[in-house]
Design an enzyme around this catalytic site. Structure first.
Site, PDB file in Angstrom:
ATOM      1  N   GLU A  41      -7.418   0.613  -4.470  1.00  0.00           N
ATOM      2  CA  GLU A  41      -7.385   0.548  -3.013  1.00  0.00           C
ATOM      3  C   GLU A  41      -8.700   0.078  -2.390  1.00  0.00           C
ATOM      4  O   GLU A  41      -8.685  -0.776  -1.490  1.00  0.00           O
ATOM      5  CB  GLU A  41      -6.934   1.894  -2.445  1.00  0.00           C
ATOM      6  CG  GLU A  41      -5.454   2.159  -2.724  1.00  0.00           C
ATOM      7  CD  GLU A  41      -5.035   3.597  -2.466  1.00  0.00           C
ATOM      8  OE1 GLU A  41      -5.876   4.393  -2.010  1.00  0.00           O
ATOM      9  OE2 GLU A  41      -3.860   3.925  -2.734  1.00  0.00           O
ATOM     10  N   LYS A  79       2.618  11.223  -3.672  1.00  0.00           N
ATOM     11  CA  LYS A  79       1.401  10.637  -4.238  1.00  0.00           C
ATOM     12  C   LYS A  79       0.435  11.715  -4.719  1.00  0.00           C
ATOM     13  O   LYS A  79      -0.383  11.472  -5.601  1.00  0.00           O
ATOM     14  CB  LYS A  79       0.732   9.740  -3.193  1.00  0.00           C
ATOM     15  CG  LYS A  79      -0.382   8.856  -3.737  1.00  0.00           C
ATOM     16  CD  LYS A  79      -0.844   7.887  -2.668  1.00  0.00           C
ATOM     17  CE  LYS A  79      -1.998   7.019  -3.134  1.00  0.00           C
ATOM     18  NZ  LYS A  79      -2.406   6.060  -2.082  1.00  0.00           N
ATOM     19  N   ASP A 116       0.869  -1.173   0.000  1.00  0.00           N
ATOM     20  CA  ASP A 116       0.000   0.000   0.000  1.00  0.00           C
ATOM     21  C   ASP A 116       0.907   1.224   0.000  1.00  0.00           C
ATOM     22  O   ASP A 116       1.502   1.568   1.019  1.00  0.00           O
ATOM     23  CB  ASP A 116      -0.903  -0.010   1.239  1.00  0.00           C
ATOM     24  CG  ASP A 116      -1.732   1.270   1.380  1.00  0.00           C
ATOM     25  OD1 ASP A 116      -1.827   2.030   0.389  1.00  0.00           O
ATOM     26  OD2 ASP A 116      -2.287   1.503   2.477  1.00  0.00           O
ATOM     27  N   ASP A 151     -12.650   4.701   2.100  1.00  0.00           N
ATOM     28  CA  ASP A 151     -11.200   4.694   2.298  1.00  0.00           C
ATOM     29  C   ASP A 151     -10.710   6.139   2.355  1.00  0.00           C
ATOM     30  O   ASP A 151     -10.543   6.794   1.330  1.00  0.00           O
ATOM     31  CB  ASP A 151     -10.530   3.930   1.154  1.00  0.00           C
ATOM     32  CG  ASP A 151      -9.021   3.817   1.326  1.00  0.00           C
ATOM     33  OD1 ASP A 151      -8.482   4.332   2.327  1.00  0.00           O
ATOM     34  OD2 ASP A 151      -8.372   3.208   0.454  1.00  0.00           O
TER      35      ASP A 151
END
Length: 475
Positions: free
Chosen positions: A173, A67, A7, A196
């Site tokens: 994800e 990210k 992850d 999430d």
């Protein structure tokens, strides 16, 4: 061959493997199952994780948020302007790539792409896994947000390659979290909403488990909404409160102090997330001056109310896209550190009911667990739980739309499309998939509705029209 699940997060990253049939997060040197997604370039070495945070080097060479930058071309397009004002590193766009500038203005100035920074995090996770397993890792399943566009996906793939890993599967994800929860809870035929909410992105998916298969009904969220935006709200409030008593001291233009303040605000947010009613945001500035701001859970909720509302608005959008009511959702899976916040949990409880919220897996590890389960299946050559190994997630996880200039079915073309409710700067635009490729519906003239993006369709090149000109239809 040995495959691992990763992850790759905005604020924290995690690597997981299967042991005795169960996914486990590999503990790093500091005894924690996650590492901060931070990289420090202190010549001649590169530090990752907590050592990077503690590195005594030029603070502008300590890089994070890769990210959020990855896959972007122009800095002006980045929507998180408020967070950018408090970044302690230098950014620029060169050769149509947004990235970092090390040692800005010096002879040794160097430009780094976000994927190069992400690659260092991936290298660290790979090394951690190899040390734990006492063997070489040959492949990895890496997760990405469900709403990453084609440029962000391509850049993530480059990061994996730069890290010396062979990418076996790029997993969304929310899908990964659903796989992890199903592995533990063994859901029967049911509808899931995966919420999430991580450090940098909000991913929401609705999926249905039917006959041991997972079908994603709708995806949504915001790739520029996450825990760091909450940190930014606390930081801005703390700076404003400090200025009331120390108006002659400019803390904003002191990167080292901003770095310490960011850490203190994040610590405060996390403390309040674990049901503490109050917390003092404190940093020493010099012998005669310090910053000390009282923060309560009520004040946190007040400061971040807009962000909570944005998150819940995305929940409504995904429900509408899936054409479902909240009462039709059987389980709400909570993933990501932000899902710990009591006020947010209460909002979700009010909408879905307390008995539907699932918080059985550490929210910081759930996505990595799902990636490890898929990695283990690929390594052993067995069926991947819940999903078809040949499934093209870019095309399958979307609802169908019809496109036509006259809003009728005449001369219209089917495309694969989703709308993540674009932020203000792209209010009149969105993105579309056509033949497994992602295209932007944006950048055109708002008044004339003329769009600059074109795509080759079956009978020739057609203009992709704006969202207001698209017509929903039921198959």
């Amino acid at each position: 061959m040995v495959y691992i699940g990763i992850d790759l997060g905005t604020t924290y990253s995690c690597v997981s493997v299967i042991e005795d049939g169960k996914p486990v997060a590999i503990v790093c040197e500091d005894g924690k199952p996650t590492i901060p997604s931070v990289v420090a370039y202190c010549e001649p070495e590169i530090l990752v994780g907590n050592p990077a945070l503690m590195c005594n080097t030029d603070v502008t060479n300590i890089l994070y948020d890769s990210k959020r930058l990855i896959g972007w071309h122009v800095l002006n397009d980045l929507p998180n302007a408020e967070t950018r004002q408090l970044w302690t590193f230098n950014v620029d766009a060169r050769n149509n790539v947004a990235g970092y500038v090390l040692n800005k203005g010096a002879a040794e100035e160097k430009f780094l792409t976000p994927e190069e920074v992400s690659a260092e995090i991936l290298k660290k996770l790979k090394a951690t896994a190899e040390k734990y397993l006492s063997t070489k890792v040959t492949g990895a399943v890496v997760t990405v947000p469900a709403l990453f566009n084609s440029d962000q996906i391509a850049a993530t793939k480059r990061a994996v390659e730069l890290a010396g890993l062979e990418l076996k599967y790029l997993l969304k994800e929310p899908t990964s979290a659903a796989i992890a929860y199903n592995h533990k809870k063994k859901f029967e035929n049911s509808k899931l909403l995966i919420f999430d909410f991580g450090g940098g992105t909000l991913d929401i998916s609705i999926a249905e488990i039917k006959d041991k298969d997972l079908e994603v009904k709708a995806v949504g969220g915001d790739t520029q909404l996450g825990g760091q935006d909450f940190d930014g709200k606390i930081m801005k409030y703390s700076i404003d409160e400090f200025a009331k008593s120390s108006s002659n001291y400019d803390i904003v233009n002191k990167p080292k102090l901003i770095k310490r303040l960011r850490a203190a605000c994040k610590e405060g947010k996390e403390a309040l997330s674990f049901n503490l009613s109050s917390y003092n945001i404190h940093i020493d500035i010099n012998d005669e001056l310090d910053l000390n701001v009282a923060m309560t859970s009520n004040k946190l909720n007040e400061l971040c109310n807009e962000l909570y509302n944005k998150a819940m608005h995305q929940v409504d959008n995904v429900l509408n896209t899936a054409q479902l009511k909240a009462s039709q959702i059987d389980h709400v899976i909570l993933v990501g550190g932000m899902a710990r916040i009591p006020f947010l949990q209460q909002k979700l409880t009010d909408k879905f009911g307390n008995d539907k919220l699932k918080f059985d897996i550490n929210p910081d590890e759930a996505v990595a667990y799902g990636a490890a389960i898929v990695a283990n299946a690929l390594e052993k050559g067995i069926a991947i739980p819940l999903i078809n190994n040949t499934m093209n997630e870019l095309a399958r996880n979307i609802n169908n739309l019809q496109i036509g200039g006259d809003n009728s079915s005449t001369n219209s073309h089917k495309i694969l499309f989703y709308c993540p409710d674009p932020p203000e700067w792209r209010r009149y635009a969105s993105v579309a998939y056509f033949k497994d490729k992602l295209y932007y519906l944006g950048g055109g003239d708002r008044k004339t509705r003329k769009d600059t993006n074109r795509v080759n369709m079956e009978d020739g090149e057609k203009d992709l029209l704006f969202l207001s000109q698209l017509v929903w239809f039921k198959q």
